[in-house]
Each structure stands twice: as C-alpha cells, then as structure tokens.
Design a protein around this motif. Structure first.
Motif, PDB file in Angstrom:
ATOM      1  N   ARG A 193      96.927  88.628 131.136  1.00 51.38           N
ATOM      2  CA  ARG A 193      95.730  89.369 131.539  1.00 51.38           C
ATOM      3  C   ARG A 193      95.470  90.528 130.577  1.00 51.38           C
ATOM      4  O   ARG A 193      94.318  90.798 130.216  1.00 51.38           O
ATOM      5  N   THR A 194      96.515  91.188 130.128  1.00 47.63           N
ATOM      6  CA  THR A 194      96.371  92.264 129.145  1.00 47.63           C
ATOM      7  C   THR A 194      95.733  91.723 127.873  1.00 47.63           C
ATOM      8  O   THR A 194      94.802  92.328 127.326  1.00 47.63           O
ATOM      9  N   GLY A 195      96.216  90.584 127.398  1.00 42.49           N
ATOM     10  CA  GLY A 195      95.630  89.973 126.201  1.00 42.49           C
ATOM     11  C   GLY A 195      94.164  89.626 126.392  1.00 42.49           C
ATOM     12  O   GLY A 195      93.345  89.804 125.482  1.00 42.49           O
ATOM     13  N   ILE A 196      93.817  89.135 127.584  1.00 42.83           N
ATOM     14  CA  ILE A 196      92.412  88.824 127.885  1.00 42.83           C
ATOM     15  C   ILE A 196      91.568  90.095 127.805  1.00 42.83           C
ATOM     16  O   ILE A 196      90.521  90.115 127.154  1.00 42.83           O
ATOM     17  N   LEU A 197      92.022  91.139 128.471  1.00 43.49           N
ATOM     18  CA  LEU A 197      91.256  92.388 128.502  1.00 43.49           C
ATOM     19  C   LEU A 197      91.158  93.050 127.129  1.00 43.49           C
ATOM     20  O   LEU A 197      90.167  93.712 126.827  1.00 43.49           O
ATOM     21  N   CYS A 198      92.183  92.869 126.311  1.00 38.35           N
ATOM     22  CA  CYS A 198      92.180  93.440 124.956  1.00 38.35           C
ATOM     23  C   CYS A 198      91.517  92.513 123.940  1.00 38.35           C
ATOM     24  O   CYS A 198      91.486  92.831 122.748  1.00 38.35           O
ATOM     25  N   GLU A 199      91.008  91.377 124.423  1.00 43.38           N
ATOM     26  CA  GLU A 199      90.322  90.401 123.574  1.00 43.38           C
ATOM     27  C   GLU A 199      91.189  89.975 122.397  1.00 43.38           C
ATOM     28  O   GLU A 199      90.765  90.007 121.235  1.00 43.38           O
ATOM     29  N   ALA A 200      92.406  89.557 122.721  1.00 42.31           N
ATOM     30  CA  ALA A 200      93.385  89.134 121.721  1.00 42.31           C
ATOM     31  C   ALA A 200      93.765  87.671 121.964  1.00 42.31           C
ATOM     32  O   ALA A 200      94.750  87.387 122.647  1.00 42.31           O
ATOM     33  N   PRO A 201      92.993  86.718 121.431  1.00 44.23           N
ATOM     34  CA  PRO A 201      93.230  85.311 121.719  1.00 44.23           C
ATOM     35  C   PRO A 201      94.614  84.811 121.323  1.00 44.23           C
ATOM     36  O   PRO A 201      95.180  83.937 121.984  1.00 44.23           O
ATOM     37  N   TYR A 202      95.187  85.355 120.258  1.00 40.38           N
ATOM     38  CA  TYR A 202      96.537  84.966 119.830  1.00 40.38           C
ATOM     39  C   TYR A 202      97.518  85.260 120.967  1.00 40.38           C
ATOM     40  O   TYR A 202      98.338  84.425 121.325  1.00 40.38           O
ATOM     41  N   GLU A 203      97.401  86.455 121.542  1.00 41.13           N
ATOM     42  CA  GLU A 203      98.294  86.871 122.634  1.00 41.13           C
ATOM     43  C   GLU A 203      98.087  86.011 123.868  1.00 41.13           C
ATOM     44  O   GLU A 203      99.048  85.595 124.528  1.00 41.13           O
ATOM     45  N   VAL A 204      96.849  85.740 124.198  1.00 43.72           N
ATOM     46  CA  VAL A 204      96.541  84.934 125.385  1.00 43.72           C
ATOM     47  C   VAL A 204      97.125  83.535 125.240  1.00 43.72           C
ATOM     48  O   VAL A 204      97.789  83.035 126.154  1.00 43.72           O
ATOM     49  N   ALA A 205      96.902  82.907 124.098  1.00 48.14           N
ATOM     50  CA  ALA A 205      97.414  81.547 123.890  1.00 48.14           C
ATOM     51  C   ALA A 205      98.940  81.513 123.971  1.00 48.14           C
ATOM     52  O   ALA A 205      99.517  80.643 124.640  1.00 48.14           O
ATOM     53  N   ALA A 206      99.584  82.467 123.327  1.00 45.11           N
ATOM     54  CA  ALA A 206     101.052  82.493 123.332  1.00 45.11           C
ATOM     55  C   ALA A 206     101.600  82.686 124.736  1.00 45.11           C
ATOM     56  O   ALA A 206     102.529  81.995 125.166  1.00 45.11           O
ATOM     57  N   HIS A 207     101.021  83.616 125.489  1.00 45.70           N
ATOM     58  CA  HIS A 207     101.599  83.936 126.792  1.00 45.70           C
ATOM     59  C   HIS A 207     101.155  82.998 127.904  1.00 45.70           C
ATOM     60  O   HIS A 207     101.851  82.886 128.911  1.00 45.70           O
ATOM     61  N   LYS A 208     100.075  82.280 127.720  1.00 41.96           N
ATOM     62  CA  LYS A 208      99.782  81.207 128.669  1.00 41.96           C
ATOM     63  C   LYS A 208     100.862  80.133 128.539  1.00 41.96           C
ATOM     64  O   LYS A 208     101.345  79.599 129.534  1.00 41.96           O
TER      65      LYS A 208
END
Length: 174
Positions: free
Chosen positions: A66-81
């Motif tokens: 959720r933090t990655g989503i809110l910070c608009e960081a797709p790399y982070e979102v993909a990794a942590h999903k």
C-alpha cells in the motif's frame, strides 16, 4: 531509464559484491551500491523488517505494498505483491489494495493497519482515532515494526522514483 548509471559490480568491493549477489543484483541495489556503507545498512534494516520482527508478515506486506501504491512506485508494488503472495496475502487482497476501503477481503486488523498506513503516507501522522484502532490490535513491538516498515518503504519508494530505477522481471529479483 535510470537517471544515473548503475554501479558496476565488477569494480565493487568484495562485501558490496556479496550484498549484490544476495539481492540478485537487482537494479535498486546496484544503484544503492554507489554508496557501499549505506547499501550495507539499508540491507541490514530491510532484513530486520522482513525477517526478524513479530509483526504478522501478511499485515507487513499489505502495508508495504500500500505504501508503494501511495508513493506511486510500481517497482515496489510489483516486488511486494509477489513477496506478499509468499507469506499469505491472497490474490484478491493484492488486487484490492488500490481501493481497500470498499473491499471485503480484509479483516479488522488488516483494515486498521491499512488506515494507519494511509495516514502515515498521506497525512504524515495518523490521527488519534486511527492510531488507537491499530494500537488496540497490535503489541507495542508490532506497532513499532508496522510504523518503521511503512517509513522504510516510503524511503525506498522515493529512492526508486528519484533515480528512475528500471523495472526488471520480478521473478529475477524477488
């Protein structure tokens, strides 16, 4: 394309090459390796967040993603999903994180943790009501770990976006 060149592992110290190898030479770490001492400490704290705390790993990964989503960081979102899937986050939960408030797949503790995450990222400080809601569900240690996880991944997301770290196939780096 990254804003500066990634560090070259061939010219790095043995310790830096070891850290890069343990982290599959992921672009984020190759960029961070321009500062070997910071890379080492980043990896130490990241390892503690992901492997040494008492916080439920599902809650941790929901909050990080959720933090990655809110910070608009797709790399982070993909990794942590992907990481979330390894620790028990369901596909339905991962898919619902963009609009978690209207989703029915989160329990009360997860919802309290997501509200806490949203307020840390958006408001910089959770309201008393949001703080009390999550504090009633977690031990003090787990609460500290949740806040530090969110804070660490705000920093990570901003690092990724500042340097325009290139996405890699998540299977290569997670």
């Amino acid at each position: 394309m990254a804003r500066i060149d990634y560090s070259d592992p061939a010219t790095a110290s043995e310790r830096t090459r070891e850290l890069l190898g343990k982290n599959r030479n992921a672009n984020i770490f190759r960029m961070m390796a321009h500062s070997p001492s910071y890379l080492e400490q980043y990896c130490r704290l990241g390892g503690a967040i992901r492997n040494k705390g008492e916080l439920d790993p599902v809650i941790r990964e929901l909050a990080i993603t959720r933090t990655g989503i809110l910070c608009e960081a797709p790399y982070e979102v993909a990794a942590h999903k992907r990481i979330g899937g390894y620790v028990g986050v369901s596909d339905e939960q991962n898919a619902a994180l963009d609009d978690w408030e209207s989703a029915t797949c989160f329990d009360d503790t997860q919802r309290a943790a997501l509200a806490f995450t949203d307020e840390i990222v958006k408001l910089h400080r959770p309201s008393d009501a949001t703080f009390q809601a999550i504090a009633a569900r977690l031990t003090p240690g787990a609460l500290v770990e949740l806040q530090l996880s969110v804070g660490f991944y705000i920093m990570t997301s901003k690092f990724l976006e500042t340097f325009a770290i290139d996405m890699q196939p998540v299977t290569e780096v997670v």
